[in-house]
Design a protein around this motif. Structure first.
Motif, PDB file in Angstrom:
ATOM      1  N   UNK A  61       0.928  -1.047   0.064  1.00  0.00           N
ATOM      2  CA  UNK A  61      -0.035   0.176   0.307  1.00  0.00           C
ATOM      3  C   UNK A  61       0.861   1.252   0.175  1.00  0.00           C
ATOM      4  N   UNK A  62       1.936   1.393   0.839  1.00  0.00           N
ATOM      5  CA  UNK A  62       2.847   2.331   0.825  1.00  0.00           C
ATOM      6  C   UNK A  62       3.317   2.601  -0.492  1.00  0.00           C
ATOM      7  N   UNK A  63       3.876   1.651  -1.255  1.00  0.00           N
ATOM      8  CA  UNK A  63       4.290   1.714  -2.568  1.00  0.00           C
ATOM      9  C   UNK A  63       3.367   2.089  -3.675  1.00  0.00           C
ATOM     10  N   UNK A  64       2.018   1.510  -3.473  1.00  0.00           N
ATOM     11  CA  UNK A  64       0.853   1.955  -4.553  1.00  0.00           C
ATOM     12  C   UNK A  64       0.750   3.373  -4.416  1.00  0.00           C
ATOM     13  N   UNK A  65       0.931   3.991  -3.211  1.00  0.00           N
ATOM     14  CA  UNK A  65       0.405   5.324  -2.991  1.00  0.00           C
ATOM     15  C   UNK A  65       1.449   6.468  -3.147  1.00  0.00           C
ATOM     16  N   UNK A  66       2.864   5.932  -3.510  1.00  0.00           N
ATOM     17  CA  UNK A  66       4.076   6.692  -3.751  1.00  0.00           C
ATOM     18  C   UNK A  66       4.821   7.037  -2.811  1.00  0.00           C
ATOM     19  N   UNK A  67       4.529   6.844  -1.473  1.00  0.00           N
ATOM     20  CA  UNK A  67       5.400   7.109  -0.305  1.00  0.00           C
ATOM     21  C   UNK A  67       6.867   6.742  -0.569  1.00  0.00           C
ATOM     22  N   UNK A  68       6.734   5.397  -1.082  1.00  0.00           N
ATOM     23  CA  UNK A  68       8.031   4.768  -1.562  1.00  0.00           C
ATOM     24  C   UNK A  68       8.002   4.499  -2.973  1.00  0.00           C
ATOM     25  N   UNK A  69       9.030   4.356  -3.549  1.00  0.00           N
ATOM     26  CA  UNK A  69       8.955   3.885  -5.154  1.00  0.00           C
ATOM     27  C   UNK A  69       9.053   2.206  -5.047  1.00  0.00           C
ATOM     28  N   UNK A  70       9.870   1.763  -4.073  1.00  0.00           N
ATOM     29  CA  UNK A  70       9.981   0.271  -3.949  1.00  0.00           C
ATOM     30  C   UNK A  70       9.558  -0.211  -2.542  1.00  0.00           C
TER      31      UNK A  70
END
Length: 347
Positions: free
Chosen positions: A72-81
């Motif tokens: 979810x963190x990655x999907x939302x763009x908070x982290x790229x990977x």
């Protein structure tokens, strides 16, 4: 708020030069082998393969978001990977455990063959894209886990009844069928809960991986084998917008770095696990092997659970059918691959 993807990419230094990137990686781990020979090893390898063009800053679990919700963190763009175990997302769709391993899975060698030679990785990519909206690549794999580090001896079905254990994924449901009282929590909370007696036992990783968190210091009994998790593949999750901006060459570099890291993790864990039992004995732990009835019962529960889920979940059914066909194809593999040797006593 989440930074934009563009904010993490540097501008090409010349018109014809290859792009350079600086990515953040969220993880579910505070440290240990999952961090050292998983997430950080991938970061080092992609840096090497790209001649320094692609750099990944690895963050410990919880630093960029919920450690159990890395996808979810990655999907939302908070982290790229992100580096995670797909099974943490089983509450949204139980199909994740077929890729992350559960009590009905085959062993790690077969899982590696299924992923890389029998189309499993491609199926995983398509599934994660359609259902979760992220790009998924295998990254890191375990051998069979320790069944439990326990404050109480556990050998029989009777011993499991009422046992307060920490676990995750589909085993939360299946453990209840064995009579246990399971709960889930992020990795960083497990040791203090076990130390204070909030839980009676925990599963986490393999023999070697579990040395780092120190469960053996607060739980006398080590229970094997990990019938709940015969294998545990992990994954690299990538934001779809980030992936779309990569060249075909850089996409291939990411896939190659992940594959090499996965194979290295399997080899390293296999060797270190072979040394670990002696470590636990010297630490004063008592090693208990589960009775055969527990092992058989666990697989029966897993197969029944999978059959039921498949009836109402098309993706689960698709993956399960494919994996069972693979397992059938490999059913007689031991006959032509394993040479019998005279057994010797282990000191």
């Amino acid at each position: 708020m989440a930074a934009t993807v563009a904010g993490f990419m540097t501008v090409p230094f010349a018109a014809n030069a290859a792009d350079t990137y600086r990515f953040k990686m969220a993880t579910g781990w505070a440290g240990g082998p999952l961090m050292d020979i998983g997430a950080k090893a991938f970061a080092e390898r992609i840096d090497q393969l790209s001649d320094g063009r692609i750099k990944v800053q690895v963050f410990p679990g919880g630093a960029l978001g919920n450690a159990l919700k890395v996808s979810e963190t990655v999907k939302n763009g908070v982290a790229e990977l992100g580096h995670t175990w797909m099974g943490y997302d089983w509450g949204k769709d139980p199909s994740v455990v077929l890729f992350g391993g559960y009590a009905g899975s085959f062993d790690s060698e077969r899982m590696l063959h299924w992923l890389y030679e029998a189309g499993g990785a491609e199926m995983q990519r398509q599934y994660r894209d359609e259902v979760f909206g992220v790009v998924s690549i295998p990254l890191f794999i375990r051998t069979a886990e320790v069944f439990l580090h326990s404050r109480k001896p556990v050998r029989t079905l009777e011993d499991i009844k009422g046992l307060k254990l920490r676990t995750a994924g589909a085993w939360l449901d299946m453990a209840k069928d064995l009579g246990a009282a399971p709960v889930t929590t992020a990795g960083g909370d497990v040791f203090p809960m076990l130390e204070r007696g909030v839980i009676d036992a925990t599963e986490w990783g393999t023999l070697w991986e579990d040395i780092s968190p120190g469960f053996h210091k607060v739980a006398k009994y080590l229970i094997i084998p990990g019938v709940h998790q015969p294998t545990a593949p992990f994954e690299l999750v990538i934001n779809k917008d980030v992936w779309a901006k990569l060249s075909d060459k850089d996409k291939k570099l990411m896939e190659t770095a992940a594959r090499l890291t996965t194979l290295d993790s399997w080899l390293r864990i296999g060797e270190e696990d072979a040394k670990a039992l002696d470590f636990y004995r010297k630490a004063g732990n008592e090693i208990i092997e589960l009775d055969p009835e527990v092992q058989y019962k666990t697989r029966d529960i897993a197969d029944k659970w999978a059959d039921e889920v498949a009836k109402s979940n098309k993706w689960f059914e698709k993956v399960l059918v494919d994996q069972r066909a693979f397992e059938k194809r490999w059913a007689n593999a031991n006959q032509y691959r394993n040479v019998k040797v005279r057994p010797t006593a282990v000191q």
